[in-house]
Design a protein around this motif. Sequence first.
Motif, short mmCIF file in Angstrom:
data_model
loop_
_atom_site.label_atom_id
_atom_site.label_comp_id
_atom_site.label_asym_id
_atom_site.label_seq_id
_atom_site.Cartn_x
_atom_site.Cartn_y
_atom_site.Cartn_z
N LYS A 194 0.85 -1.19 0.00
CA LYS A 194 0.00 0.00 0.00
C LYS A 194 0.89 1.24 0.00
N HIS A 241 -3.73 4.84 -1.10
CA HIS A 241 -4.68 3.87 -0.57
C HIS A 241 -5.23 4.29 0.79
N HIS A 249 -7.78 2.21 3.54
CA HIS A 249 -8.39 0.89 3.67
C HIS A 249 -8.63 0.54 5.13
#
Length: 220
Positions: free
Chosen positions: A178, A182, A184
């Motif tokens: 990542k 990103h 998440h």
Amino acid sequence: MITHHPKKEILLDYAAGALGEGPALAVASHAALCRECAEQIEMLEALGGALLEEVTPAPVSDMLLEQTLAMLDEPEPAMVAAAQIDAETAAQVPEPLLRYIGRGLAHLAWRRVGGIVAAVEEVRLPVAAKNVKVSLMRLKAGSLMPRHSHRGNEFTLVLAGGFSDGGNQYGPGDFVAKDPSHTHQPVVDDDGECLCLVVLDAPLRLTGAMGKLINPFLRI
């Protein structure tokens, strides 16, 4: 079955020796579990060696020998002395990573992560670089990790158990990368705890109101 692998650019950097110690450990540990990536690395290393043989030698400065000897004098990472590894640890931890933990998983100094997430336990691993964090993380079954983005790169290698994230399922041997693009929120599988190797070259950035309060205290 391993379904998530490092991108070819990461494998190329690893084969060329261009990765730092933390990311290189994650890639080496993945390759120890994944024959497909191990073969790609072997091919890239062989190709690099062949290309070097065709390069015309260039003149170097008189300081090169002195600089090289100075590099050899730099301290080695303070790896834990090897001890007896139990069968359970040997079954979950690939050989490159075993050299960093030196003992069974049950005997490591696990600690809860800063009171932020009680479901996460961590052991920091000894690396020479000061600007990288390399950890084993043990995540409680069914736990929901804080939603977060990244100030830098995060490399995760699943060693046991699994988690879902962004519609993808990750299990033993899977490699996840990542970057700041990103955001998440991983969710650990319900059927058991998840053991991961996690490498960060910058602190996470927690999102939401609580994250704004905690972010200033997050460090590598």
